[in-house]
Design a protein around this motif. Structure first.
Motif, PDB file in Angstrom:
ATOM      1  N   PHE C  32       0.883  -1.161   0.000  1.00 19.19           N
ATOM      2  CA  PHE C  32       0.000   0.000   0.000  1.00 19.19           C
ATOM      3  C   PHE C  32       0.924   1.215   0.000  1.00 19.19           C
ATOM      4  N   ARG C  52      -2.205   1.092  -8.043  1.00 18.63           N
ATOM      5  CA  ARG C  52      -3.347   0.182  -7.897  1.00 18.63           C
ATOM      6  C   ARG C  52      -3.391  -0.817  -9.048  1.00 18.63           C
ATOM      7  N   ASP C  57      -1.705  -0.979  -3.709  1.00 17.73           N
ATOM      8  CA  ASP C  57      -2.708   0.051  -3.521  1.00 17.73           C
ATOM      9  C   ASP C  57      -1.951   1.375  -3.530  1.00 17.73           C
ATOM     10  N   GLY C  58      -2.599   2.432  -3.942  1.00 12.25           N
ATOM     11  CA  GLY C  58      -1.922   3.717  -3.998  1.00 12.25           C
ATOM     12  C   GLY C  58      -2.830   4.811  -3.487  1.00 12.25           C
ATOM     13  N   TRP C  59      -2.244   5.782  -2.830  1.00 10.90           N
ATOM     14  CA  TRP C  59      -3.036   6.862  -2.244  1.00 10.90           C
ATOM     15  C   TRP C  59      -2.190   8.120  -2.298  1.00 10.90           C
TER      16      TRP C  59
END
Lengths: 483, 362, 255
Positions: C32, C52, C57-59
């Motif tokens: 993540f 993603r 996952d990426g934010w």
């Protein structure tokens, strides 16, 4: 492989049953074959041991006995000797403890029974060791001699390797015959020790026996106990209570129940240079025998005000336990132990909601757990197997009030404190029931001559026989040389 | 509709499904997880401690499991526990603290029970005359089992069904009447209740030297184990005795495995052989894990059971039990409770300490 | 299973260049990834989206790493969203033009030139470290990787203020390593040589590049992807017993 456990004196060509106990280690299994005597055979053993105790053992001087034990211990300390090698090979499998832990533990334990340590042991309890050999004059007049019982029965428990040695050696020093019941969790060491003794001094061959029976065998226990002068019992309070119920009033019972020990770190031990050392030592006490000893710490109280805070201590402790896990891995746990450990940890984690300042530290494999709590410091045991709580305190009174209600369960304190604190705190901790204070890192290695649970090792085993001065004076009147 | 209603509607729809993709269960479980993470605050704290936020949890298997003993410590509910329609409690334990499971309403619980009971116990029959060997809901308002059994009678009991209990336990006279009646009329009969009550019945029948041969289609449902309430029977002996005393074959003796902390029950398909394979409906899944690592055990190896029950819409879906079991293709085997680990050394154990602390100092 | 499955990784200055390629490399291993950026929201969102797509996952999260309050605010958000943080890559730095011909000579430099670079490299790393420490200590593990430069070892071009700041960051990292070791937290540095193309190196002259290539045993210039490998290595338990180290990623230019 199968290994004979236990030791029997010569009771003729009796055929006796044996019990097989199986231990599964990661590199193979071991079967312990241990004699299981019927009542008649047991009576023969009792009679034999008593006779030998009276006729042989009591003819040795204490110095001679010390010499024999010293030689036996020397062999067990010698890593080239076959018994030592057997111990290093089998005990890790039997107990599950890491090989290095067993090896280091054996050495540090055994060396407390060397000659000079045994002499200290004797002086500690008796003042004058010659009391065991002969009537010794008393300062107040008259003479006294310490006489050991004909027979001491030992009920050993637990899987801490070689633990039976304390009471067996004490029994030998007071020249008593000894019959020991080994714990099924570690049935070997006592028997090996007996064999080494006999190899060194064959005349001791009939002075002791190491056997096993299923605990709770009422008839057998009653019969044996009524023929014993002293029964030394180790175990939980419940099983000790059972034992006690079978011991006639004329037999002295010395129960050693399960205990709880803990550590105290003063702020003076927590500056930026010494803090790690203190924590390092404390963690060693945790990982030695995975907290299974009565002297193993369940929790640590850490004083506020040091350069390193109690919370930081908990976190450092976590990393120390992680490092020790790599160096001396924990023994493999059963499914039951695993389940109770993880449910303990998760219950603690659930408590974070009510106490947001709480921290539950642990790795994903649950090799160890450290819980830091500050909101309601308390005194409860850990679920063991490398699980500790760290809690802060300001002054010793806080701890005293927590532990005082459990006086009869307290034993060792591992302490990192300055000399003034050491003596002040020892004073008040002693009042609430603590019986041993030692340095962190030493909790699991009591020194020779320690007062186990505050009691005397030898003095509790013997009877003193007094010749009062009146008798001596009066005897003079009947002397052949009287004028 | 408020969020709870939406969630409940989702769950009810899910239960009605007769075709299920792997992804469906996952999706529903994750939806519940987000909901519970948001509204069940003690659970949220627990999940955050474990680094398992909804963002991090991508599959139902990753949902943090709550140990059953947590139900004793905190109120695990997405809604105000005070307003719960039903609070089911575990039976008393050594410390006297009981686990509490809050149900804001029982729609889903009941739906789950009815669908599942119908399929697993009733078989082809719509209704059957039933005798219950357990107290009523009124007598035990916090017992999920009492509610379950009452629901069974209400939904599936023919007229004449009823409780066969009195103040002192099983009402033997009424039981014998019922059994006699069944034998005479040939109408199938179902006895349902606590396992230990059956033990009392068996003892009493033996004492009176009575055996019955209940009509074909009769069946027995026992649940809950013996819990020190009766003598401990070996399961094999128990079902042998049931079968020989009542004339119901062991395949018709169904054991239900339920927990206060769940909203869905497991059943076996009769107890011809022991231990029988247990399984549940499509809205509950069971994993067998290693308690230390939390990783799944290979099929066929012993581990601790974790249930993910989508019927638990209000508390937490995923429960870590204290039951040891083995996963099989068709379900799991229940091997018994994790017994408290015994002391290995001479250090005091928690249980011993608590016991000592309770006893007055001498 | 990806090497970083279930792990939370913060990469500062990750909207482009080396940072973006590090972020993507973590995502490929199912991490993540928290893509921190200062200005370029669009680019950062793109990086997060590609994370993603790559299986992780990426934010994307905005935050000026030279502002203590911004850093703390960002960390609170991360903890709320992810519950933990396993790896931090301090990659952000004050924009700097690497042009050997136009660089400032020593006697042209004001203290403020140094200050700016020190703020960009050291102050930001310090704020991030302080903010992440409570969490990492609580987890009794964590890996911090600081991106420096091979110029700390061999300043072939004396970019005084930049090189000094990066050298300070190396010293800072070593001291952190010493202090945080007892908590199970590891701190290491990755020191790339000239990396091309990045926005910082786009003005570097071909002649300069050729000169570097000629002296580089592996005979080329580093790509942004080249930096990711050693960063992932230092972030993973494969380097579990390494701390306080600097890995040079420059094709052997520095030995």
């Amino acid at each position: 492989m199968r290994e004979i456990a236990g030791y029997l004196p010569d009771i003729g060509k009796e055929k006796f049953e044996t019990k097989i106990l199986t231990f599964q280690g990661k590199d193979g299994a071991i079967e312990a074959e241990i004699p299981l005597l019927n009542e008649k055979q047991m009576d023969m053993v009792i009679a034999k041991v008593k006779k030998a105790s009276n006729e042989t053992l009591k003819s040795f001087s204490s110095a001679e006995i010390v010499q024999i034990i010293d030689e036996a211990i020397e062999r067990l300390l010698d890593r080239r000797s076959p018994y030592r090698q057997k111990a290093e090979k089998l005990l890790p499998i039997v107990t599950g403890y890491n090989e290095e832990i067993v090896r280091l533990g054996l050495t540090s334990y055994l060396k407390t029974f060397r000659k000079h340590e045994l002499q200290r042991f004797l002086v500690e309890d008796l003042g004058n060791p010659l009391l065991l050999d002969d009537f010794q004059p008393r300062v107040t007049g008259g003479y006294s001699k310490a006489v050991g019982p004909e027979l001491i029965t030992h009920i050993w428990a637990g899987n801490v390797p070689a633990l039976p040695l304390w009471s067996l050696i004490s029994g030998l020093l007071v020249k008593a015959g000894n019959i020991g019941k080994v714990a099924s969790a570690e049935p070997f060491f006592a028997g090996w020790f007996a064999q080494v003794l006999v190899e060194i001094e064959p005349r001791l061959a009939d002075c002791f026996a190491v056997v096993w029976w299923k605990g709770g065998d009422e008839e057998r226990e009653f019969s044996l106990f009524s023929q014993s002068g002293v029964v030394v019992g180790y175990g939980g309070n419940q099983s000790l209570q059972f034992l006690q119920s079978r011991i006639p009033i004329t037999t002295r019972f010395l129960p050693f129940g399960h205990k709880i020990s803990f550590g105290i770190l003063s702020e003076s031990s927590l500056d930026s240079r010494k803090a790690w050392q203190s924590v390092h030592q404390a963690a060693l006490d945790v990982i030695r025998y995975d907290q299974q000893g009565c002297y193993s710490p369940h929790l640590f109280y850490v004083q506020r005000g040091g350069k390193v805070s109690p919370r930081e201590v908990a976190r450092m402790m976590a990393n120390e336990l992680e490092n020790y896990q790599k160096r001396f891995p924990r023994r493999p746990l059963s499914m039951e132990e695993s389940a109770s450990l993880s449910s303990w940890r998760q219950k603690e984690e659930m408590g974070i909601f009510d106490h947001p300042n709480k921290e539950v530290l642990g790795n994903s494999a649950n090799d160890w757990t450290v819980v830091y709590e500050e909101n309601n410091i308390h005194f409860t045991p850990s679920c063991l197997n490398r699980v500790v709580k760290v809690m802060p305190f300001e002054n010793i009174e806080e701890i005293l009030s927590l532990v005082a209600p459990h006086r009869h369960l307290l034993q060792t304190i591992g302490m990192a404190a300055n000399p003034k604190e050491l003596f002040d705190w020892a004073e008040s901790l002693g009042k609430v029931g603590v019986t041993r204070i030692t340095a962190l890192g030493k909790m699991t290695s009591p020194e020779a001559g320690w007062h186990h649970d505050g009691r005397f090792n030898l003095l509790d085993l013997v009877n003193m026989v007094d010749i009062e001065s009146a008798a001596e004076e009066s005897s003079e009147r009947f002397a052949p040389y009287v004028d | 509709m408020d969020q709870q209603q939406v969630i409940m509607e989702n769950v009810l729809q899910f239960m009605q499904k007769d075709h299920l993709e792997e992804e469906d269960f996952n999706e529903q479980a994750l939806r519940l997880y987000s909901y519970q993470y948001q509204f069940n605050l003690p659970y949220q704290a627990f999940c955050r401690q474990r680094g398992k936020t909804p963002r991090m949890v991508k599959a139902w298997r990753d949902i943090p499991a709550v140990p059953v003993n947590a139900f004793k410590e905190v109120a695990l509910s997405c809604t105000d526990p005070e307003k719960a329609e039903a609070v089911f409690m575990t039976s008393g334990t050594t410390k006297g603290i009981r686990g509490k499971h809050y149900h804001p309403n029982l729609h889903i619980y009941d739906r789950s029970m009815i669908l599942n009971f119908k399929q697993r116990f009733m078989g082809n029959i719509e209704k059957v005359r039933m005798g219950v060997l357990f107290p009523t809901e009124k007598e035990m308002p916090n017992s999920s089992l009492a509610h379950y059994l009452a629901l069974a009678v209400k939904e599936f009991g023919k007229e004449g069904s009823g409780y066969l209990m009195n103040e002192s336990g099983v009402d033997m006279d009424r039981l014998l009447d019922e059994l006699n009646r069944a034998e005479e009329t040939g109408e199938p009969y179902a006895l349902i209740g606590a396992s230990y009550s059956f033990v009392h019945v068996l003892e009493e029948l033996e004492r009176r030297g009575k055996t019955f041969s209940l009509p074909k289609g009769s069946r027995i449902l026992d649940t809950g184990g013996f819990k020190n309430q009766s003598k401990e029977l070996e399961l094999n002996d128990f079902y042998d005795l049931l079968s020989s005393s009542l004339g119901v074959s062991r395949t018709e003796c169904i054991n239900m495995y339920g927990m206060t902390e769940l909203s869905t029950q497991f059943y076996d398909d009769g107890n011809e052989s022991i231990p029988a394979v247990k399984s549940g409906p499509h809205w509950i899944r069971t994993r067998v894990i290693h308690p230390l690592t939390g990783e799944e055990m290979p099929k066929g190896e012993r581990g601790v059971l974790v249930h993910c029950d989508l019927g638990n819409f209000n508390s937490v879906t995923t429960i870590l039990t204290e039951d040891i079991g083995i996963e099989l293709e068709s379900g799991f085997l229940l091997l018994g409770r994790v017994q408290g680990a015994e002391a290995k050394g001479c250090s005091i154990t928690l249980a011993e300490f608590l016991k000592a602390a309770k006893e007055p100092l001498k | 299973m990806g090497k970083f499955k279930g792990k939370v990784v913060l990469v500062t200055g990750a909207s482009r260049g080396i940072g973006a390629s590090i972020a993507r490399a973590f995502a490929e291993e199912e991490a993540f990834v928290i893509v921190n950026y200062l200005q370029n929201k669009e680019a950062a969102e793109k990086v997060a989206a590609s994370c993603r797509e790559l299986g992780g996952d990426g934010w994307a999260i905005q935050g000026d790493v030279t502002s203590e309050s911004a850093v703390n605010g960002m960390m609170d958000q991360i903890i709320l969203e992810a519950g933990k943080i396993d790896v931090v890559v301090n990659n952000a730095f004050k924009p700097y033009i690497f042009n050997p011909d136009e660089r400032k000579m020593l006697w042209e430099l004001k203290w403020n030139d140094y200050q700016e670079q020190i703020d960009g490299a050291l102050r930001s790393a310090h704020y991030i470290t302080q903010a992440v420490l409570p969490m990492m200590k609580k987890q009794t593990q964590g890996s911090i990787v600081n991106i420096i430069s091979n110029l700390v070892e061999r300043p072939i071009v004396p970019y005084h203020e930049y090189n000094t700041a990066k050298t300070a960051l190396m010293g800072y990292s070593r001291n952190l390593a010493a202090e945080l070791g007892p908590f199970g937290i590891r701190v290491n540095c990755v020191a790339p040589g000239l990396v091309y193309p990045t926005s910082a190196s786009k003005y570097t002259k071909e002649e300069m590049k050729e000169m570097i290539i000629a002296q580089t045993p592996l005979r080329r210039i580093a790509l942004p992807e080249d930096v990711a490998g050693p960063v992932l290595f230092l972030a993973s338990d494969w380097s579990g017993f390494m701390t306080g180290q600097t890995l040079f990623v420059d094709g052997g230019f520095v030995m």
